[in-house]
Design an enzyme around this catalytic site. Structure first.
Site, PDB file in Angstrom:
ATOM      1  N   GLN A 132     -64.220 -45.221   0.578  1.00 31.53           N
ATOM      2  CA  GLN A 132     -63.728 -46.164  -0.426  1.00 31.53           C
ATOM      3  C   GLN A 132     -64.873 -46.577  -1.353  1.00 31.53           C
ATOM      4  O   GLN A 132     -64.717 -46.620  -2.576  1.00 31.53           O
ATOM      5  CB  GLN A 132     -63.134 -47.396   0.262  1.00 31.53           C
ATOM      6  CG  GLN A 132     -62.646 -48.458  -0.705  1.00 31.53           C
ATOM      7  CD  GLN A 132     -61.431 -48.014  -1.519  1.00 31.53           C
ATOM      8  OE1 GLN A 132     -60.444 -47.566  -0.964  1.00 31.53           O
ATOM      9  NE2 GLN A 132     -61.510 -48.131  -2.832  1.00 31.53           N
ATOM     10  N   ASP A 219     -60.662 -58.130  -0.926  1.00 34.21           N
ATOM     11  CA  ASP A 219     -59.900 -57.334   0.046  1.00 34.21           C
ATOM     12  C   ASP A 219     -59.036 -58.315   0.842  1.00 34.21           C
ATOM     13  O   ASP A 219     -59.224 -59.533   0.768  1.00 34.21           O
ATOM     14  CB  ASP A 219     -60.896 -56.580   0.954  1.00 34.21           C
ATOM     15  CG  ASP A 219     -60.215 -55.648   1.954  1.00 34.21           C
ATOM     16  OD1 ASP A 219     -59.024 -55.316   1.763  1.00 34.21           O
ATOM     17  OD2 ASP A 219     -60.881 -55.251   2.935  1.00 34.21           O
ATOM     18  N   CYS A 259     -59.661 -52.464  -2.977  1.00 35.59           N
ATOM     19  CA  CYS A 259     -59.474 -51.180  -2.288  1.00 35.59           C
ATOM     20  C   CYS A 259     -57.999 -50.855  -2.082  1.00 35.59           C
ATOM     21  O   CYS A 259     -57.642 -49.690  -1.934  1.00 35.59           O
ATOM     22  CB  CYS A 259     -60.214 -51.193  -0.958  1.00 35.59           C
ATOM     23  SG  CYS A 259     -59.753 -52.569   0.107  1.00 35.59           S
TER      24      CYS A 259
HETATM   25  N1  NVA Z   1     -60.213 -54.295   5.274  1.00 36.50           N
HETATM   26  C1  NVA Z   1     -59.004 -53.513   5.183  1.00 36.50           C
HETATM   27  C2  NVA Z   1     -59.219 -52.334   4.279  1.00 36.50           C
HETATM   28  C3  NVA Z   1     -58.010 -51.475   4.064  1.00 36.50           C
HETATM   29  C4  NVA Z   1     -58.298 -50.286   3.213  1.00 36.50           C
HETATM   30  C5  NVA Z   1     -58.591 -53.068   6.581  1.00 36.50           C
HETATM   31  O1  NVA Z   1     -59.458 -52.676   7.350  1.00 36.50           O
HETATM   32  O2  NVA Z   1     -57.403 -53.128   6.881  1.00 36.50           O
HETATM   33  N1   CP Z   2     -57.961 -48.259   0.502  1.00 40.63           N
HETATM   34  C1   CP Z   2     -57.486 -47.538   1.532  1.00 40.63           C
HETATM   35  O1   CP Z   2     -58.226 -46.999   2.352  1.00 40.63           O
HETATM   36  O2   CP Z   2     -56.128 -47.402   1.530  1.00 40.63           O
HETATM   37  P1   CP Z   2     -55.240 -46.813   2.713  1.00 40.63           P
HETATM   38  O3   CP Z   2     -55.327 -47.776   3.867  1.00 40.63           O
HETATM   39  O4   CP Z   2     -53.862 -46.733   2.140  1.00 40.63           O
HETATM   40  O5   CP Z   2     -55.767 -45.462   3.104  1.00 40.63           O
END
Ligand code: NVA
Ligand code: CP
Length: 300
Positions: A132, A219, A259
């Site tokens: 990412q 995020d 993200c």
């Molecule tokens: N911090 C989030 C990022 C998702 C792309 C997670 O770990 O769920």
């Molecule tokens: N940003 C990201 O990694 O998205 P996904 O969880 O959809 O892969």
């Protein structure tokens, strides 16, 4: 570079070289002149958590490079029933040319690389999300021209994204500021490293972090695996939002990145999200190009 397990393992030059290749691959794809750089190569894509972007961009990416991606849900693999990662690594190394894995513990990714004999890519752990951040850096450079003198500010949880962004920002010469509630700071060792190697600040005051920022990032308040803490986190993070008022102290040409997936009304308002939607979806597209560059670097 043999794997992409976390950004700390990469030099500044390696990061820039991936970004340069990503730009080239994006140009080639958009002009219909992409070559089969990974013809016949097979990538296993292991998912222990949900995904939209990572799954689709890796599958499409390897396909566009002439290779083949196997989606491997941990629900269907023996790893989900307790087969050790050491054995999974050695078996998959006999069939595949590379592995991408999304899981919980960073150690699992490191072990996969240690016991296997093929390149391993971290597609997100609780600790890091390097793919990412490579896409994020690519997007920042597209919009701003270079990283020199830029300030990146992160609002919210000191999670996998904050950890990786901090390293990516410092390695490329940006300054990094984070605003997070007490008890939700990023990894302590990474913060120590950031302080020693660049300009790093941490505060509980959102406006202090966002002051004069060129790039603002946020995020979700509760990451995958933290669903049980949702209401506790909603309280802790209530004032940690990217909204018009907080953004008013940033530079007038500030970029806002996320993200995704985004929770409108929580970490970011609908208004700010839509105002910066072009940047955010360019960022999502760049996952494809950045990861293709990583795969070419590791597998070719
Ligand atoms: N911090 C989030 C990022 C998702 C792309 C997670 O770990 O769920
Ligand atoms: N940003 C990201 O990694 O998205 P996904 O969880 O959809 O892969």
């Amino acid at each position: 570079m043999r794997h992409l397990l976390k950004l700390q393992d990469l030099t500044r030059e390696e990061i820039l070289s991936i970004l340069n290749l990503a730009d080239q691959l994006k140009f080639e794809r958009n002009n219909g002149i992409q070559k089969d750089y990974l013809k016949g190569k097979k990538m296993g894509l292991i998912f222990q958590k949900a995904s939209t972007r990572t799954r689709v961009s890796f599958e499409v990416g390897i396909y566009e490079l002439g290779g083949y991606g196997l989606f491997l849900s941990s629900n269907d693999l023996q790893i989900g029933r307790g087969e050790p990662v050491q054995d999974t690594a050695r078996v998959l190394s006999r069939y595949l040319d590379g592995i991408m894995i999304r899981t919980f513990e960073q150690k699992e990714v490191e072990d996969l690389a240690k016991y296997g004999s093929i390149p391993v890519i971290n597609g997100l752990t609780d600790y890091a999300h390097p793919c990412q951040v490579l896409a994020d850096l690519m997007t920042i450079r597209e919009y701003k021209g270079s990283f020199k003198g830029l300030k990146m500010a992160f609002v919210g949880d000191g999670n996998n994204m904050a950890n990786s962004l901090m390293v990516g920002a410092i390695k490329t010469g940006m300054s990094f500021a984070i605003a997070c509630p007490k008890g939700y700071e990023p990894d302590a060792e990474l913060m120590k490293w950031a302080k020693e190697n660049g300009e790093f600040t941490i505060t509980t005051d959102v406006k202090e972090a966002l002051k004069d920022a060129d790039v603002v990032y946020t995020d979700v308040w509760a990451s995958m695996g933290q669903e049980g803490e949702k209401s506790k986190r909603e309280k802790a993070f209530a004032s940690y939002q990217v909204n018009k008022d907080n953004l008013s102290v940033a530079k007038t040409d500030v970029m806002c990145l996320h993200c995704l997936p985004a929770h409108r009304g929580e970490e970011i308002t609908e208004e700010v999200f839509e105002e910066h939607a072009k940047e955010i979806f360019d960022e999502a597209e760049n996952r494809l190009h950045a990861q293709k560059a990583v795969m070419v670097k590791l597998l070719k």
